[in-house]
Write an enzyme that holds these catalytic residues in place. Sequence first.
Site, PDB file in Angstrom:
ATOM      1  N   ARG A 180       6.225 -10.596  -5.623  1.00  0.00           N
ATOM      2  CA  ARG A 180       5.139 -10.348  -4.667  1.00  0.00           C
ATOM      3  C   ARG A 180       3.795 -10.370  -5.386  1.00  0.00           C
ATOM      4  O   ARG A 180       2.813 -10.905  -4.869  1.00  0.00           O
ATOM      5  CB  ARG A 180       5.350  -9.019  -3.946  1.00  0.00           C
ATOM      6  CG  ARG A 180       6.565  -8.999  -3.034  1.00  0.00           C
ATOM      7  CD  ARG A 180       6.721  -7.679  -2.311  1.00  0.00           C
ATOM      8  NE  ARG A 180       5.668  -7.466  -1.325  1.00  0.00           N
ATOM      9  CZ  ARG A 180       5.490  -6.329  -0.664  1.00  0.00           C
ATOM     10  NH1 ARG A 180       6.281  -5.291  -0.914  1.00  0.00           N
ATOM     11  NH2 ARG A 180       4.521  -6.212   0.218  1.00  0.00           N
ATOM     12  N   CYS A 238       0.275  -0.563  -4.212  1.00  0.00           N
ATOM     13  CA  CYS A 238       1.517  -1.265  -3.882  1.00  0.00           C
ATOM     14  C   CYS A 238       1.262  -2.037  -2.599  1.00  0.00           C
ATOM     15  O   CYS A 238       0.194  -2.624  -2.433  1.00  0.00           O
ATOM     16  CB  CYS A 238       2.673  -0.289  -3.750  1.00  0.00           C
ATOM     17  SG  CYS A 238       2.427   0.982  -2.488  1.00  0.00           S
TER      18      CYS A 238
END
Length: 283
Positions: A180, A238
Amino acid sequence: MTTSRPAPVSPLIDADTLATALAGPRPPVVLDVRYRLGQPSQRPAYLEGHVPGAVFVDLDTQLAAPPGPCGRHPLPAPGDFGAAMRAAGVSADREVVVYDDGQGWAAARTWWLLRWSGHSAVRVLDGGFPRWAGAVETEVPEPAPGDFVPEPGALPTLDAEGAAELARTGVLFDARAGERYRGEVEPVDPVGGHIPGAVSAPTAENLRPDGRFRTVAELRSRFAGLGADGARTVGVYCGSGVSAAQEVLALELAGVRAALYPGSWSEWTADGERPVATGAERG
């Protein structure tokens, strides 16, 4: 009258120590915050069996405000969070233990919120519910209301501008999976990649294979190797400010105080004018 507060405690507790505490004269408040990203509430799992006396707390509705421009899991309003904690039996003078199903994400989010709100005695069950070997119960407790009133600001936070600045001048960790960060996949948010200058530091590497946190020495070595050497300010983000709390807890174990960017990638990418870096380099 001033309410006495318990002394600060280690952020972790093992299952045996929790079992002993629960059998003591003043057991801690226990919160079950099991959660799976993108899945329905884990309350059915709680009802199938939980640590005796544990109260279920839902991350999406009680540990976050509704999603919007500030991200998928914005910080809850202090009044709402305080009401949820008091309903769960949380008081300022009583220790709290939180657990999830092993990743440490939701438990650390709860630990962080309570610490940020001024509660000094909060612990995460190391390894989560899978490490609990004691009796379980299916009965839903009815705790006496607590008296905890949040006083936000006890732990540092970052907004988008602060995160961008820290990526240039300090150390900003991206706690998501490496793919990611690199922008190879993005299963939740509209754009893959990372904040320019951020360092990839996946939360999975904070844990042992059995789900417990790595030793203090291992965590110190890991984070020092990534640039958190004690000389520079550290922050973490995050996808939506949940798994990053686990990284903040791991850094705390390593002796590094880190700021949390609550809006994280979901807030960052909500503004199409903000820059996005891809690939393995910091950008």
